[in-house]
Design an enzyme around this catalytic site. Structure first.
Site, PDB file in Angstrom:
ATOM      1  N   HIS A  96     -33.609 -28.864  65.491  1.00  0.00           N
ATOM      2  CA  HIS A  96     -33.906 -29.496  64.196  1.00  0.00           C
ATOM      3  C   HIS A  96     -35.015 -28.726  63.486  1.00  0.00           C
ATOM      4  CE1 HIS A  96     -35.108 -32.409  61.198  1.00  0.00           C
ATOM      5  NE2 HIS A  96     -33.911 -32.936  61.342  1.00  0.00           N
ATOM      6  N   GLY A 172     -35.453 -35.131  53.545  1.00  0.00           N
ATOM      7  CA  GLY A 172     -36.516 -36.082  53.234  1.00  0.00           C
ATOM      8  C   GLY A 172     -37.081 -35.929  51.835  1.00  0.00           C
TER       9      GLY A 172
END
Ligand code: 13P
Length: 249
Positions: A96, A172
């Protein structure tokens, strides 16, 4: 042509939640309907893995958000695939961007982790994606191909791998890649895999998109030919995750 690839929806809870909210999330997920052509995997923080595996209905699988590259030993703070399996989880997210850029994980380390997790029998959600300056410099393809190569070099069997394309500028931020931008990169990744791995792998592998996926934008993204699912961050903690599960119904 309809894809034969089963749609994959992953929820990456990141470092969020407490026993109370995780319990509530489980209750709502247990009530959810999972379409037969969709696979759903949730990734709680590792400290809640055991709790989630015990309480979550088996129609939804559980993933860890990270693991180390060996089974056990003097590695303070790490967890191994053996421990993940022992808790009942069957997947792990590796590579990630937050692991790469907040914790400094290299392509090499990620490759070793992928190899070990697969050898232990876990499914791997392997993440790749370019930064904003890399996209603006026109090197998106090079970045994602290099990251994919570092993973590919450590693999023989791709059957338990899902590739997650997560452009970092879309994570995000509420700034989503357009369905066309996602499709374009997914298509290129597929053709890279066809050339550098094999044609059957390129046809079978699921390439999922991550970065500001919501209940409102998931259907249009899911309609793209080579978007085989999602890795959802923020929205996986909200009721709209149940809509995202239905994106490809
Ligand atoms: P957001 O959905 O919060 O943008 O996060 C995406 C992500 O990083 C999933 O792994």
């Amino acid at each position: 042509m309809m894809s034969s690839r089963k749609f994959f929806v992953g929820g990456n809870w990141k470092m969020n939640g407490d026993k109370k909210s995780v319990g509530e999330l489980i209750t709502s997920l247990n009530r959810a309907k999972v379409p037969p052509n969709t696979e759903v995997v949730c990734a709680p923080p590792s400290i809640y893995l055991d709790f989630v595996c015990q309480k979550l209905d088996q129609k939804i699988c559980v993933a860890a958000q990270n693991c180390y590259k060996v089974a056990k030993g003097a590695f303070t703070g790490e967890i191994s695939p053996a421990m993940i399996k022992d808790c009942g989880a069957t997947w792990v997210i590796l590579g990630h961007s937050e692991r790469r850029y907040v914790f400094g994980e290299s392509d090499e380390l990620i490759g070793q982790k992928v190899a070990h997790a697969l050898a232990e029998g876990l499914g791997v959600i392997a993440c790749i994606g370019e930064k904003l300056d890399e996209r603006e410099a026109g090197i998106t393809e090079k970045v994602v191909f290099d990251q994919t190569k570092a993973i590919a070099d450590n693999l023989k069997d791709w059957s338990k791998v899902v590739l997650a394309y997560e452009p970092i500028w879309a994570i995000g931020t509420g700034k989503i890649a357009t369905p066309q931008q996602a499709q374009e990169v997914h298509e290129k990744l597929q053709s890279w895999l066809k050339t550098h791995v094999s044609e059957p792998v390129s046809r079978a592998i699921r390439i999922v998109y991550g970065g500001s996926v919501t209940g409102a934008n998931c259907k249009e993204l899911a309609s793209q030919a080579d978007v085989d699912g999602f890795l959802v961050g923020g929205a996986s903690l909200k009721p709209e995750f149940l809509d995202i599960i239905q994106a490809k119904k």
